[in-house]
Design a protein around this motif. Structure first.
Motif, PDB file in Angstrom:
ATOM      1  N   LYS A  78     -24.789 -39.576 -40.805  1.00  0.00           N
ATOM      2  CA  LYS A  78     -24.569 -39.588 -42.309  1.00  0.00           C
ATOM      3  C   LYS A  78     -23.453 -38.984 -42.686  1.00  0.00           C
ATOM      4  O   LYS A  78     -22.637 -39.476 -43.497  1.00  0.00           O
ATOM      5  CB  LYS A  78     -25.844 -38.775 -43.165  1.00  0.00           C
ATOM      6  CG  LYS A  78     -25.834 -39.028 -44.333  1.00  0.00           C
ATOM      7  CD  LYS A  78     -25.865 -40.593 -45.118  1.00  0.00           C
ATOM      8  CE  LYS A  78     -25.654 -40.386 -46.568  1.00  0.00           C
ATOM      9  NZ  LYS A  78     -25.769 -41.805 -46.948  1.00  0.00           N
ATOM     10  N   ASN A 123     -30.083 -35.323 -46.018  1.00  0.00           N
ATOM     11  CA  ASN A 123     -28.610 -35.859 -45.853  1.00  0.00           C
ATOM     12  C   ASN A 123     -27.730 -35.148 -46.757  1.00  0.00           C
ATOM     13  O   ASN A 123     -26.622 -34.683 -46.458  1.00  0.00           O
ATOM     14  CB  ASN A 123     -28.529 -37.325 -46.269  1.00  0.00           C
ATOM     15  CG  ASN A 123     -29.485 -38.269 -45.140  1.00  0.00           C
ATOM     16  OD1 ASN A 123     -29.615 -37.817 -44.068  1.00  0.00           O
ATOM     17  ND2 ASN A 123     -29.829 -39.565 -45.463  1.00  0.00           N
ATOM     18  N   LEU A 158     -28.301 -37.004 -38.955  1.00  0.00           N
ATOM     19  CA  LEU A 158     -27.335 -36.271 -40.136  1.00  0.00           C
ATOM     20  C   LEU A 158     -26.166 -36.290 -39.565  1.00  0.00           C
ATOM     21  O   LEU A 158     -25.293 -36.092 -40.656  1.00  0.00           O
ATOM     22  CB  LEU A 158     -27.970 -34.661 -40.045  1.00  0.00           C
ATOM     23  CG  LEU A 158     -29.266 -34.820 -40.766  1.00  0.00           C
ATOM     24  CD1 LEU A 158     -30.007 -33.273 -40.745  1.00  0.00           C
ATOM     25  CD2 LEU A 158     -29.292 -35.257 -42.239  1.00  0.00           C
TER      26      LEU A 158
END
Length: 482
Positions: A210, A313, A207
């Motif tokens: 991202k 995400n 994460l």
């Protein structure tokens, strides 16, 4: 950065901040940072009144992680502001804007019937003299005024000066430099068992990657440090009371906050702060080890996201937008616990407006000449579709259907919205699009689509600019090599 270099930098950074039980090789001496002072207090009341009461003052185990040259917050964000002032001269020594869970709860129907209390904290660098802590609140004129003060002597006998051992070891995920020069993001885990710890670290890395693939974080990735820390739970996952699931955890994070099935927060501020203080942080995101779609974000407090959901995400970044930059929700067709008063004051959030004066729109620098204000968009068609979509969504939750069905609904909805918006003349324009801040009428957003509006993957220009302003407040640019 090679793994060995990352580890060396991380150990050096942690050692400089005196994290217990971590050894590091000798480093060049760094300017000493002051201690971190935390003031815990109770914020109580109802829809009509509120009050504050000092709970305790403590010295956290790590030095202040922030840049002392950036002590004053001039971004004008938040429902509240903390000011640390010299009681003799009135000079402001430190300030930060923030919002509270209490303020959100106060807008719910329950606040009209009962009073409740919420734990809150403010943190600031230790000064060499007693200080006065002031909590300010934004009034109906959109100005801050003082609502509570407390004189704080961090050297007083009743200040908690010694903390116990760290409940878990912080993991360096991304270390770009010394904490005072960087934004320190701490990712906490909840609902991860001891056997889930490798999954937790992998979730954080995924994460965080991202986040830094998404503008404007992408361009400013080197301004961030990222740390991870999780206290293991006995069972995987957190509580979801609406389905009879109740799990114990150190953070107490749960779904169904204020009756909203997708709203995930912890109401145990003391537990949150007593765990977070063992890693450098200015911002916190809590990952919950659940598949069910959900999250939440409070400006200056923390954000949450369901790490095992297919939309994790999006959840991680959208909720972090609330917490990090005080961005408003731009959607308005989903049910929320918030109770509308019908009033339309100008929001303090940078990405929403009541458009009372179109000639002086707060994001006017992005609006091209000739763009009408308000800006046309296929609002009626969108709302007709959204009403049907929300009915299906509610029925899926009512029947507790598999998350794969909700995932498909979300994907189909986003595809439909993208196709509709693609036909609009102003799809890539900055203007004033009616429908924002949970309201169909009277509030406007900057662009048709944004991460704060739907499950798309891009921040609009206004949100990106607002994020960059907060990064500037917490990071210090590295001088260019001569």
């Amino acid at each position: 950065m090679a793994a060995s270099l990352l580890r060396t930098c991380a150990l050096a950074a942690l050692a400089a901040l005196a994290v217990p039980a971590l050894a590091a090789p000798a480093q060049a001496p760094q300017p000493a940072q002051p201690a971190t002072v935390r003031v815990d207090y109770l914020h109580t009341g109802n829809a009509l009144s509120e009050s504050y009461a000092l709970e305790r003052v403590s010295i956290e185990p790590l030095p202040w992680p922030g840049d002392l040259s950036q002590a004053i917050d001039r971004t004008d964000r938040g429902n509240n502001m903390v000011e640390v002032v010299d009681p003799n001269t009135g000079a402001v020594l430190y300030s930060r804007g923030f919002s509270t869970i209490f303020a959100e709860w106060r807008s719910t129907e329950e606040a009209n019937r009962i009073s409740r209390g919420f734990e809150e904290s403010v943190r600031f660098p230790k000064f060499d003299k007693p200080v006065r802590v002031r909590i300010l609140k934004r009034d109906e004129r959109n100005q801050f005024s003082v609502v509570w003060t407390a004189d704080v002597d961090a050297d007083a006998p009743d200040t908690v000066k010694k903390q116990g051992p760290a409940p878990a070891r912080p993991i360096p995920i991304r270390v770009s430099g010394p904490s005072p020069q960087k934004v320190d993001l701490l990712v906490l885990g909840d609902g991860y068992t001891a056997a889930d710890m490798k999954k937790f670290e992998a979730d954080v890395r995924r994460l965080a990657d991202k986040l830094f693939q998404t503008s404007p974080f992408k361009e400013r990735a080197n301004d961030f440090n990222v740390w991870a820390l999780a206290v293991p739970t006995q069972e995987s996952g957190i509580s979801r009371p609406s389905t009879g699931q109740h799990h114990a955890s150190a953070l107490g994070t749960r779904y169904d906050i204020f009756g909203s099935e997708r709203y995930v927060l912890t109401l145990d501020n003391r537990a949150l702060r007593d765990i977070a203080m063992y890693a450098p942080y200015e911002f916190i995101e809590i990952l919950v080890n659940n598949e069910t779609y959900g999250g939440g974000g409070i400006f200056g407090q923390f954000s949450t996201a369901a790490a095992a959901n297919p939309w994790s995400n999006y959840l991680f970044i959208h909720e972090f937008g609330h917490h990090f930059a005080g961005l408003a929700d731009e959607y308005y067709t989903s049910p929320v616990a918030y109770q509308s008063t019908g009033a339309r004051p100008e929001p303090w959030e940078p990405n929403a407006t009541a458009l009372k004066d179109p000639a002086h729109l707060k994001w006017n620098k992005y609006v091209k000449a000739g763009t009408p204000l308000p800006t046309p968009w296929p609002k009626e068609e969108y709302e007709t579709h959204s009403r049907e979509y929300q009915k299906v969504r509610a029925e899926l939750r009512k029947q507790n259907r598999p998350e794969t069905e909700m995932d498909k609904l979300f994907r189909d909805d986003l595809a439909w919205t993208n196709a509709l918006f693609a036909k609009s003349q102003y799809v890539r324009s900055v203007g004033a699009f009616e429908g924002a801040n949970y309201e169909a009428k009277g509030y406007y957003r900057p662009e048709m689509q944004c991460i704060m509006f739907d499950r798309s993957e891009t921040f609009c220009h206004v949100c990106a600019d607002a994020i960059a302003e907060i990064i500037d407040l917490y990071s210090r640019p590295v001088p260019a090599a001569k």
